[in-house]
Structures are given as C-alpha cells and as structure tokens.
Scaffold this motif. Sequence first.
Motif, short mmCIF file in Angstrom:
data_model
loop_
_atom_site.label_atom_id
_atom_site.label_comp_id
_atom_site.label_asym_id
_atom_site.label_seq_id
_atom_site.Cartn_x
_atom_site.Cartn_y
_atom_site.Cartn_z
N CYS A 130 0.83 -1.21 0.00
CA CYS A 130 0.00 0.00 0.00
C CYS A 130 0.86 1.26 0.00
O CYS A 130 0.63 2.18 -0.78
CB CYS A 130 -0.94 0.00 1.20
N LEU A 134 0.59 3.44 -3.37
CA LEU A 134 -0.34 4.55 -3.19
C LEU A 134 0.36 5.83 -2.76
O LEU A 134 -0.30 6.85 -2.59
CB LEU A 134 -1.43 4.16 -2.18
N GLU A 144 -7.04 3.61 7.80
CA GLU A 144 -7.59 4.74 7.05
C GLU A 144 -7.51 4.48 5.54
O GLU A 144 -8.45 4.80 4.79
CB GLU A 144 -6.81 6.02 7.36
N THR A 145 -6.41 3.92 5.12
CA THR A 145 -6.21 3.65 3.69
C THR A 145 -7.25 2.67 3.18
O THR A 145 -7.87 2.90 2.13
CB THR A 145 -4.79 3.09 3.45
N GLN A 147 -10.16 1.91 4.62
CA GLN A 147 -11.49 2.51 4.73
C GLN A 147 -11.78 3.45 3.56
O GLN A 147 -12.93 3.60 3.16
CB GLN A 147 -11.64 3.26 6.06
N ASN A 148 -10.76 4.06 3.01
CA ASN A 148 -10.91 4.97 1.88
C ASN A 148 -10.59 4.29 0.56
O ASN A 148 -10.14 4.96 -0.39
CB ASN A 148 -10.03 6.21 2.09
N TYR A 149 -10.84 3.01 0.49
CA TYR A 149 -10.50 2.20 -0.69
C TYR A 149 -11.06 2.78 -1.98
O TYR A 149 -10.44 2.67 -3.04
CB TYR A 149 -10.98 0.76 -0.51
N HIS A 150 -12.25 3.39 -1.90
CA HIS A 150 -12.90 3.90 -3.11
C HIS A 150 -12.06 4.98 -3.80
O HIS A 150 -12.21 5.21 -5.00
CB HIS A 150 -14.29 4.44 -2.78
N ASN A 151 -11.14 5.62 -3.04
CA ASN A 151 -10.26 6.64 -3.63
C ASN A 151 -9.24 6.04 -4.59
O ASN A 151 -8.65 6.77 -5.40
CB ASN A 151 -9.50 7.40 -2.54
N TYR A 152 -9.02 4.73 -4.49
CA TYR A 152 -7.97 4.09 -5.28
C TYR A 152 -8.52 3.20 -6.40
O TYR A 152 -7.76 2.74 -7.25
CB TYR A 152 -7.06 3.27 -4.36
#
Length: 194
Positions: A130, A134, A144-145, A147-152
């Motif tokens: 990650c 990223l 946090e990364t 949980q914010n999976y949709h950003n990637y």
Amino acid sequence: MDKIEELTRQIMADPQNVSYTERGIKPLFLAPAHAKILVIGQAPGRVAEKSRIPWNDRSGELLRTWMGVSRAEFYDSGLIGIIPMDFYFPGSGKSGDLPPRPGFAEKWHPLLKQTMPEVELTLLVGSYACRSYLKLKKSATLKETIQNYHNYLPEYLPLVHPSPRNRRWLKNNPWFETLILPELQGRVADLLER
C-alpha cells in the motif's frame, strides 16, 4: 527465450540477489500474460519459498477465501498474477518475517507488469504494498487507507495482510468483512467471468 524467462535470468544475475542465486533459490512470482488481477504482497514466507508456490500457507488460504476463489483459480486460471514486494524470503525477525528489501519492487515490478498488459485490478496486500503503490503520507494508517479504498479504485484495492498475526486487527475492525470483502469478491468474480 521468452520475456519472463529473460527477466528471471536478469533478477537472478542481479548482485543484490547473488546469495539466493548461489543457493539455487529462484525469484518467486507468477506473471501470466492474460492476468486480469494482480496480487502484490510483502515477500514469500519460508513455506512459500521452500515449496516454490507463492501464498502457499495459512495467509494464502485466507486471502483466497477473501477473494472468493479456489486454489485452482488462484494458481492455474492464468488470470491472476502474483508479484511480491520482494521475490525472496527476507529472513525472520523478532516479531515475524523481515520486511522486503528497499528498492527491490521499484526495480523489478515495472518490467514484470509490462508482461501483463490486461491487468485491471491490483490488490495491494499489506502496508508495504500500500505504501509503495499509493504513495501514502507517513502519517497515513493502513486502517484509514483501507477505509478509503474507493479513492484508489478501479486500479487498486488496498487490503490488510491476511497473516494470522493480524487476527486482532480483523477482530477490532469488523467493517473490513462487511464493507471490503463484498467489494473485493464482486470485483474479482466480475473480472474472472469476462
């Protein structure tokens, strides 16, 4: 000689890997030409290196369960590539395996990824993958990364490492099972059915 054989030869000839090559240990990865999904993990464990099969341990069993694939689909379909952050077992430390060697993935991943031009989804398994892919800030946590999976998406899907050492993390973060696993399984199933 095909491209994968040539890259394997180059990896083995690299001075950084001489101690492995001298012991007859080949780099461990799978790079099928028609892969749709790429799994980028940490580094082979002792069992995987000895058996010459990546993710051939309890972590691999859990990862396949998370993905919703059988062992045969994972290894034999030709649709899943596996490239760890280091292609060799790095040794054991006080609290588990040592980390992948710095600079290794940056050197070899771009070349191997070129051999898999059909990849549509890359699973980043664990903090090393990650952080590398990223370009996370030092302050960013894996929680946090993920949980914010949709950003990637749609290119990357970050995951916690399925190591038995992370059982407590999984127990403390039940959202991973209810939020992330359906997303993961749906995307994997879609790509494998095309």
